[in-house]
Design an enzyme around this catalytic site. Structure first.
Site, PDB file in Angstrom:
ATOM      1  CB  SER A  41      21.804  70.700  81.514  1.00 56.85           C
ATOM      2  OG  SER A  41      20.515  71.297  81.488  1.00 56.85           O
ATOM      3  CG  ASP A 347      16.931  64.337  83.667  1.00 59.16           C
ATOM      4  OD1 ASP A 347      16.182  65.147  83.083  1.00 59.16           O
ATOM      5  OD2 ASP A 347      18.137  64.566  83.875  1.00 59.16           O
ATOM      6  CG  HIS A 350      18.134  67.579  81.369  1.00 54.79           C
ATOM      7  ND1 HIS A 350      18.215  67.247  82.706  1.00 54.79           N
ATOM      8  CD2 HIS A 350      18.684  68.815  81.252  1.00 54.79           C
ATOM      9  CE1 HIS A 350      18.802  68.235  83.369  1.00 54.79           C
ATOM     10  NE2 HIS A 350      19.085  69.205  82.511  1.00 54.79           N
TER      11      HIS A 350
END
Length: 391
Positions: A41, A347, A350
Site C-alpha cells: 500500500s 489513516d 499510511h
C-alpha cells in the site's frame, strides 16, 4: 633549458582518462523512459481498489479530489518519483479501465507481502493474494503481451512500452511491512524476528528473476518504523514506548529486517554485477517525522488524521471513510482532520501526501541511499566510479 619531467606511464595515463570520462558520465542524469513498481500500500496507485473494492472519500481529497485507490489523502512517494522524471503516474496493472502503460506499470497492491500470507482477502483481516511472487509473474506476462499489442498495432499500441524500455527503466520496490504486520498479529516478537532471513531471501530470489527479464536499475526502499503507526500502538497498547512514543520492540523488528535487507542488497550487487542497486533508508526519514515533527513543519505524528475514537484517533471498527454509529445512535462519517498538510499519519497505517512529499524530497537527494547516489543518477554504477576515482 631543462623541461620538467613528465610521467609517461601509459597505465597511469589511461587510468586518469578513464577516471575523467567516468566522472563526466556520472554527472549526467538518468533518462528513465519507464518505471515498474513492486510493493504494497505504500506504493499502490489503485491495484487493490481495482481488484476488490474502492476506497471511500476522503481518500484522495487533497490532490486528486476523488478516491483513486491510493491509501492517502493524495500522492504517494511513487507518484513524486514519476513526477521527477516527467513521467505520468503509474497505472495499476490490475486496472482494466483507462490505463496507460506506455511509461511503466504498478504491480503493487495494498496488503501485499513478500511471502504467501496465511490469510487472504476476502477473509476477515486477510492480506492481498498478490504477494511478490505473483507480482513477478504478472510482470513476466506483461512483457510479451505488451509487445504483442505493439506489433499488432491499432489504438492500443501506443499504450504499452517500447521493447527497449524494459532494460532502461527504473525498477522500484517497497515491500515487507505487511509480512511483519501479519507476524505481529499471530506470533511473538521473537518469532517474527526469526522469519526475517527467509523473507529477505525470498525478496532476493524475486529480484533476480526480474533481473533475468531485463531489469538493470533497482531502487529498493527498506521498511518504515511500523511501531510508530497508530494501528500498532492501538493493537499493542502495553508495548514499551521510546522517546517519540513509538512501540520499541516493533520498531526493533523493522530495524532487524532492514539490516538483513541491506545485507541481501549488497549480495545482489556481487551476484549481478551488470545491474545497479540503490538501497534507500526510508526508515530513518520516516522516523524523523515522529521524533522531531515540529522541526519539519508537522504536528501530532502519532494521531490519525482520518480516524475515529481512542487515544490515537484510530479504531479498527471505524476506518477512514466509513460510516459508524455513535453511542447515542448518531451516524458519523469518519472524515479527515482539518489540516492534513501538517499531519503525518493519514489513516492509522499510511501517510499523508504532505509526509510522502517530505519523504521523497529527502530520499531523492541520495542522502539516505547506499551508495549515496541521487535518484536521478541511480542508473550509474557508482561503485565503479569510486574505484576509478581513487586510482
Amino acid at each position: 633549458m631543462e623541461f620538467p619531467e613528465t610521467n609517461n606511464n601509459p597505465i597511469i595515463t589511461l587510468s586518469f582518462l578513464l577516471c575523467m570520462l567516468s566522472l563526466a558520465y556520472a554527472s549526467e542524469t538518468c533518462d528513465f523512459p519507464a518505471i515498474f513498481n513492486f510493493g504494497d500500500s505504500n506504493s499502490d496507485t489503485g491495484g487493490k481498489a481495482a481488484a476488490f473494492y474502492p476506497l471511500n472519500p476522503p481518500y484522495g481529497e487533497t490532490f486528486f479530489h476523488r478516491s483513486t485507490g491510493r491509501y492517502s489523502d493524495g500522492r504517494l512517494i511513487i507518484d513524486f518519483i514519476a513526477e521527477s522524471f516527467n513521467l505520468p503516474y503509474l497505472s495499476p496493472y490490475l486496472s482494466s479501465l483507462g490505463s496507460n502503460f506506455k511509461h511503466g506499470a504498478d504491480f503493487a497492491t495494498a496488503g501485499s507481502t513478500i511471502k504467501l500470507p496465511t490469510t487472504i482477502i476476502p477473509a476477515h483481516g486477510g492480506f492481498s493474494p498478490f504477494y511478490l511472487d505473483v507480482q513477478y509473474s504478472q510482470f513476466r506476462q506483461f512483457i510479451p503481451r505488451s509487445q504483442f499489442i505493439r506489433e499488432t498495432g491499432g489504438i492500443f499500441a501506443e499504450l504499452v512500452p517500447e521493447e527497449y524500455y524494459f532494460e532502461k527503466a527504473l525498477y522500484t520496490f517497497d515491500i515487507g511491512q505487511n509480512d511483519l504486520t501479519e507476524g505481529f498479529l499471530n506470533l511473538t516478537v521473537e518469532e517474527v524476528n526469526a522469519t526475517v532471513p527467509d523473507l529477505v531471501n525470498s525478496f532476493s530470489a524475486n529480484v533476480k528473476k526480474i533481473y533475468d527479464l531485463g531489469a538493470r536499475t533497482f531502487w529498493i526502499h527498506n521498511t518504515g518504523p511500523i511501531g510508530c503507526l497508530s494501528f500498532i500502538l492501538t493493537y499493542f497498547p502495553w508495548a514499551e514506548k521510546d522517546s517519540a512514543g513509538c512501540a520499541k520492540a516493533y520498531n526493533e523488528v523493522a530495524q532487524h529486517f532492514n539490516h538483513k535487507l541491506k545485507e541481501i542488497v549488497a549480495q545482489l550487487r556481487k551476484d549481478l554485477p551488470l545491474a545497479t542497486f540503490v538501497h534507500v533508508d526510508i526508515y530513518s526519514v520516516k522516523y524523523s517525522l515522529f521524533s522531531e515533527p515540529e522541526k519539519h513543519g508537522f504536528e501530532f505524528p502519532l494521531i490519525t488524521c482520518c480516524g475515529y475514537g481512542g487515544k490515537y484517533n484510530f479504531s479498527v471498527t471505524a476506518p477512514c471513510g466509513d460510516t459508524v454509529t455513535a453511542d447515542d445512535g448518531t451516524k458519523i462519517v469518519v472524515g479527515s482532520c482539518a489540516c492534513p498538510s501538517v499531519r503525518v499519519n493519514w489513516d492509522g497505517a499510511h501517510y499523508t501526501e504532505a509526509a510522502n512529499e517530505y519523504f521523497f524530497d529527502q530520499i531523492s537527494t541520495g542522502a539516505f541511499s547506499d551508495p549515496p547516489v541521487p535518484l536521478n543518477m541511480a542508473c550509474h554504477k557508482t561503485e565503479s566510479l569510486r574505484t576509478l576515482a581513487s586510482v
